[in-house]
Design a protein around this motif. Structure first.
Motif, PDB file in Angstrom:
ATOM      1  N   THR A 226       0.745  -0.579   0.182  1.00 22.88           N
ATOM      2  CA  THR A 226       0.246  -0.371   0.370  1.00 22.88           C
ATOM      3  C   THR A 226       0.667   1.398  -0.292  1.00 22.88           C
ATOM      4  N   GLU A 227       1.642   0.954   1.223  1.00 25.07           N
ATOM      5  CA  GLU A 227       2.741   2.384   0.936  1.00 25.07           C
ATOM      6  C   GLU A 227       3.219   2.583  -0.408  1.00 25.07           C
ATOM      7  N   ASN A 228       4.095   1.767  -1.145  1.00 25.87           N
ATOM      8  CA  ASN A 228       4.623   2.295  -2.158  1.00 25.87           C
ATOM      9  C   ASN A 228       3.271   2.091  -3.422  1.00 25.87           C
ATOM     10  N   ILE A 229       1.982   1.687  -3.949  1.00 20.52           N
ATOM     11  CA  ILE A 229       1.256   1.360  -4.636  1.00 20.52           C
ATOM     12  C   ILE A 229       0.659   3.594  -4.677  1.00 20.52           C
ATOM     13  N   PHE A 230       0.912   3.580  -3.385  1.00 21.49           N
ATOM     14  CA  PHE A 230       0.086   5.190  -3.003  1.00 21.49           C
ATOM     15  C   PHE A 230       1.272   5.886  -4.104  1.00 21.49           C
ATOM     16  N   ARG A 231       2.680   5.416  -3.880  1.00 23.94           N
ATOM     17  CA  ARG A 231       3.230   6.617  -4.534  1.00 23.94           C
ATOM     18  C   ARG A 231       3.371   6.305  -5.458  1.00 23.94           C
ATOM     19  N   ALA A 232       3.540   5.325  -6.278  1.00 28.67           N
ATOM     20  CA  ALA A 232       2.740   4.869  -7.958  1.00 28.67           C
ATOM     21  C   ALA A 232       2.698   5.482  -8.416  1.00 28.67           C
ATOM     22  N   VAL A 233       0.723   5.717  -7.706  1.00 24.08           N
ATOM     23  CA  VAL A 233      -0.067   5.828  -9.074  1.00 24.08           C
ATOM     24  C   VAL A 233      -0.268   8.178  -8.547  1.00 24.08           C
ATOM     25  N   ASN A 234       0.337   8.704  -7.730  1.00 26.96           N
ATOM     26  CA  ASN A 234       0.464   9.468  -7.401  1.00 26.96           C
ATOM     27  C   ASN A 234       1.527  10.060  -8.091  1.00 26.96           C
ATOM     28  N   ILE A 235       2.441   8.700  -8.424  1.00 26.07           N
ATOM     29  CA  ILE A 235       3.567   9.869  -9.426  1.00 26.07           C
ATOM     30  C   ILE A 235       3.371  10.082 -10.673  1.00 26.07           C
ATOM     31  N   ALA A 236       2.471   8.626 -10.967  1.00 22.42           N
ATOM     32  CA  ALA A 236       1.844   8.418 -12.522  1.00 22.42           C
ATOM     33  C   ALA A 236       0.716   9.653 -12.761  1.00 22.42           C
ATOM     34  N   LEU A 237       0.272  10.217 -12.001  1.00 17.74           N
ATOM     35  CA  LEU A 237      -0.823  11.008 -11.695  1.00 17.74           C
ATOM     36  C   LEU A 237      -0.265  12.834 -12.012  1.00 17.74           C
ATOM     37  N   VAL A 238       1.158  12.726 -11.544  1.00 18.90           N
ATOM     38  CA  VAL A 238       1.499  14.020 -11.994  1.00 18.90           C
ATOM     39  C   VAL A 238       2.754  13.609 -13.544  1.00 18.90           C
ATOM     40  N   ASN A 239       3.252  12.617 -13.471  1.00 18.44           N
ATOM     41  CA  ASN A 239       4.057  12.049 -14.620  1.00 18.44           C
ATOM     42  C   ASN A 239       2.629  12.692 -15.774  1.00 18.44           C
ATOM     43  N   GLU A 240       1.632  12.134 -15.702  1.00 26.45           N
ATOM     44  CA  GLU A 240       0.323  12.715 -16.845  1.00 26.45           C
ATOM     45  C   GLU A 240       0.288  14.047 -16.743  1.00 26.45           C
ATOM     46  N   LEU A 241       0.078  14.962 -15.539  1.00 33.77           N
ATOM     47  CA  LEU A 241      -0.501  16.380 -15.643  1.00 33.77           C
ATOM     48  C   LEU A 241       1.063  16.847 -16.161  1.00 33.77           C
ATOM     49  N   ILE A 252       4.901  22.861 -14.761  1.00 33.63           N
ATOM     50  CA  ILE A 252       4.490  21.508 -13.762  1.00 33.63           C
ATOM     51  C   ILE A 252       4.874  21.592 -12.408  1.00 33.63           C
ATOM     52  N   TRP A 253       6.403  22.268 -12.632  1.00 37.26           N
ATOM     53  CA  TRP A 253       7.811  22.074 -11.434  1.00 37.26           C
ATOM     54  C   TRP A 253       6.558  23.493 -10.620  1.00 37.26           C
ATOM     55  N   GLU A 254       5.963  24.599 -10.912  1.00 30.53           N
ATOM     56  CA  GLU A 254       5.424  25.914 -11.180  1.00 30.53           C
ATOM     57  C   GLU A 254       4.528  25.531 -10.367  1.00 30.53           C
ATOM     58  N   VAL A 255       3.756  24.642 -10.593  1.00 32.69           N
ATOM     59  CA  VAL A 255       2.528  24.529 -10.033  1.00 32.69           C
ATOM     60  C   VAL A 255       2.704  23.520  -9.040  1.00 32.69           C
ATOM     61  N   ILE A 256       3.544  22.480  -9.271  1.00 29.64           N
ATOM     62  CA  ILE A 256       3.257  21.957  -7.402  1.00 29.64           C
ATOM     63  C   ILE A 256       4.390  22.554  -6.629  1.00 29.64           C
ATOM     64  N   ASP A 257       4.733  23.364  -6.453  1.00 29.55           N
ATOM     65  CA  ASP A 257       5.402  24.769  -5.465  1.00 29.55           C
ATOM     66  C   ASP A 257       4.385  24.963  -5.322  1.00 29.55           C
ATOM     67  N   ALA A 258       3.988  25.690  -6.061  1.00 30.60           N
ATOM     68  CA  ALA A 258       2.435  26.910  -5.536  1.00 30.60           C
ATOM     69  C   ALA A 258       1.324  25.562  -4.913  1.00 30.60           C
ATOM     70  N   ALA A 259       1.207  24.609  -4.959  1.00 30.75           N
ATOM     71  CA  ALA A 259      -0.155  23.577  -4.694  1.00 30.75           C
ATOM     72  C   ALA A 259       0.605  23.559  -3.562  1.00 30.75           C
ATOM     73  N   LYS A 260       1.965  22.817  -2.899  1.00 30.99           N
ATOM     74  CA  LYS A 260       2.010  22.710  -1.691  1.00 30.99           C
ATOM     75  C   LYS A 260       1.966  23.532  -0.825  1.00 30.99           C
ATOM     76  N   THR A 261       2.181  25.198  -0.890  1.00 34.18           N
ATOM     77  CA  THR A 261       1.338  25.837   0.172  1.00 34.18           C
ATOM     78  C   THR A 261       0.299  25.172   0.949  1.00 34.18           C
ATOM     79  N   TYR A 270       6.387  14.147  -7.565  1.00 36.14           N
ATOM     80  CA  TYR A 270       7.315  15.200  -8.589  1.00 36.14           C
ATOM     81  C   TYR A 270       7.163  14.633  -9.971  1.00 36.14           C
ATOM     82  N   PRO A 271       7.132  14.488 -11.485  1.00 33.59           N
ATOM     83  CA  PRO A 271       7.513  13.934 -12.257  1.00 33.59           C
ATOM     84  C   PRO A 271       8.268  13.327 -12.838  1.00 33.59           C
ATOM     85  N   GLY A 272       9.677  12.993 -13.807  1.00 32.52           N
ATOM     86  CA  GLY A 272      10.013  12.653 -14.220  1.00 32.52           C
ATOM     87  C   GLY A 272      10.513  11.742 -15.336  1.00 32.52           C
ATOM     88  N   PRO A 273      11.645  10.704 -15.436  1.00 27.92           N
ATOM     89  CA  PRO A 273      11.555   9.830 -16.786  1.00 27.92           C
ATOM     90  C   PRO A 273      11.093   8.388 -16.728  1.00 27.92           C
TER      91      PRO A 273
END
Length: 448
Positions: A226-241, A252-261, A270-273
């Motif tokens: 569950t811990e790692n599926i949670f991370r995998a799903v959320n990383i997939a979400l930001v990769n799609e966004l 997207i990086w600016e969006v995340i930096d603002a949203a995390k406030t 965060y997205p990645g390769p």
């Protein structure tokens, strides 16, 4: 029942007075930190591994994993509180055996439990009454009870819960994390019966900040997934966004930096390769495989896996497009420097690293690929990327950088001179937002 209580109480007493002996099977990224946590508490440890070269290196007090200090190992060797061995006939010596072996996926993306099964059979042939066996390797719910228990009981003639004691406690290692080491992270513990739970809880209670007992081994196995599926799903979400916002001209990086406030209701990912490491790219598929036994389709998890698996392909598409558009040349024949080979920053761990897939995809499209990583002098042999083995890291000099058509930042190590890269590269394609975080801007920098 009185005898059962006495066995458990005797084990707990040994933990309390630090006379318990622990055997750690698998001296890698999980096993070595676990051994160190025990040594830190004055507990004697015997380390088991099938790799004679690794055992010799550890017994000589030499570093095997860069971010893990060897001071306690060296002291333990000198004081007789630690030794590493390939002699599995000694498995009967420790009071507790902690299994830290790999649980990879097969080429068909199905669980490969061969290391767990082989280790369990080796234990079963030497098992003695009163021992505690704990699996730490990530796996699907039911492995400890359905796979390990029958093997141990058949091989030894002993019964789990009365003669020997079986538990599951998932590893929660985060290589390179200076804030949270093994002893600082709460440990989830599930046992095959109350005595096993009490024994495992006492053992880990001596090693880590606190334990989290759960009702069964299957529950503990499900916690790790569950811990790692949670991370995998959320990383997939930001990769799609990232793909959606890029098409709209939004960073997207600016969006995340603002949203995390926002102080509640949002957690930054965060997205990645692509995904790397031994856990997040693999663990979700252990649950999807097991779910089929119950005729359940895990569509959400599988979609996340598909998105994350596609990321290296999208990155190379973007790289090829930029080489063509910005440099006016064909991607075939271009020279590409992949910056960073490890799956995450500041470590030497290249397990499941997307950078390996990126190199293969780049070369499959006719370009030439090299890499630089300050932590990995040469590519180590792996099951999935054997053709890349022994390829050396390219020195990061001004002349070397200028000789490439593009630099692709795949891993954002801190000890890289990004200013040097930007100053001399014809084109920089950044998948980690490393340039922006180092205050670097310019017409040659593009995000992917």
């Amino acid at each position: 029942m009185q005898e059962l209580a006495d066995v458990a109480q005797d084990f707990v007493g040994k933990v309390r007075d630090r006379s318990v002996v622990i055997g750690v099977i698998g001296l890698g990224y999980v096993g070595i930190p676990l051994a160190l946590a025990a040594l830190r508490q004055g507990i004697r440890v015997i380390g088991f591994d099938i790799d004679q070269a690794r055992v010799d290196q550890i017994n000589a007090g030499r570093e095997t994993i860069k971010h893990i200090p060897m001071d306690l190992i060296v002291a333990g060797l000198a004081e007789g509180r630690f030794e590493a061995t390939t002699d599995f006939d000694r498995l009967s010596e420790p009071d507790a055996l902690l299994i830290c072996v790999p649980t990879p996926l097969s080429r068909q993306r199905e669980p490969d439990l061969s290391f767990v099964e082989q280790t369990t059979r080796a234990i079963g042939r030497r098992l003695r009454r009163g021992q505690l066996i704990v699996l730490e390797s990530t796996t699907y719910p039911g492995t400890t009870d359905e796979l390990m228990r029958p093997i141990l009981e058949e091989a030894s003639g002993l019964s789990s819960g009365t003669d020997v004691f079986l538990a599951y406690s998932p590893e929660r290692e985060d290589p390179g994390n200076a804030q949270f080491g093994t002893s600082d992270i709460p440990k989830v513990v599930g046992g095959d019966g109350p005595a096993a739970l009490a024994m495992a809880n006492a053992l880990y209670g001596a090693l880590v900040v606190r334990t989290v007992p759960v009702s069964s081994t299957a529950t503990a196995e499900a916690v790790k997934l569950t811990e790692n599926i949670f991370r995998a799903v959320n990383i997939a979400l930001v990769n799609e966004l990232k793909q959606v916002y890029a098409a709209m001209g939004i960073d997207i990086w600016e969006v995340i930096d603002a949203a995390k406030t926002k102080p509640f209701g949002f957690m930054p990912f965060y997205p990645g390769p692509g995904l790397g490491g031994h856990c997040i790219p693999i663990d979700p598929f252990y649950l999807t495989w097991k779910a089929r036994e119950f005729d359940i389709a895990t569509r959400f998890i599988e979609l996340a896996g598909q998105i994350n698996t596609e990321m290296p392909y999208r990155v190379v598409d973007r790289l090829a497009e930029l080489v063509d558009r910005q440099l006016g040349r064909s991607f075939s024949g271009a020279r590409i420097l992949v910056l960073g080979l490890a799956y995450k920053k500041n470590v030497e761990d290249m397990r499941e690293s997307p950078a390996l897939k990126l190199i293969e995809l780049i070369e499959a499209r006719g370009a030439e690929a090299a890499y630089h990583d300050p932590h990995i002098p040469a590519i180590r042999k792996s099951r999935k990327h054997g053709a890349l083995a022994a390829r050396p890291s390219t020195p990061l000099t001004a002349d070397a950088i200028a000789g490439f058509d593009a630099v692709l930042i795949a891993t954002d190590h801190d000890d890289v001179d990004y200013a040097l890269v930007v100053a001399h590269a014809k084109l920089v394609v950044d998948t980690r937002n490393a340039c922006a975080r180092h205050g670097l801007t310019g017409e040659t920098i593009f995000k992917a």
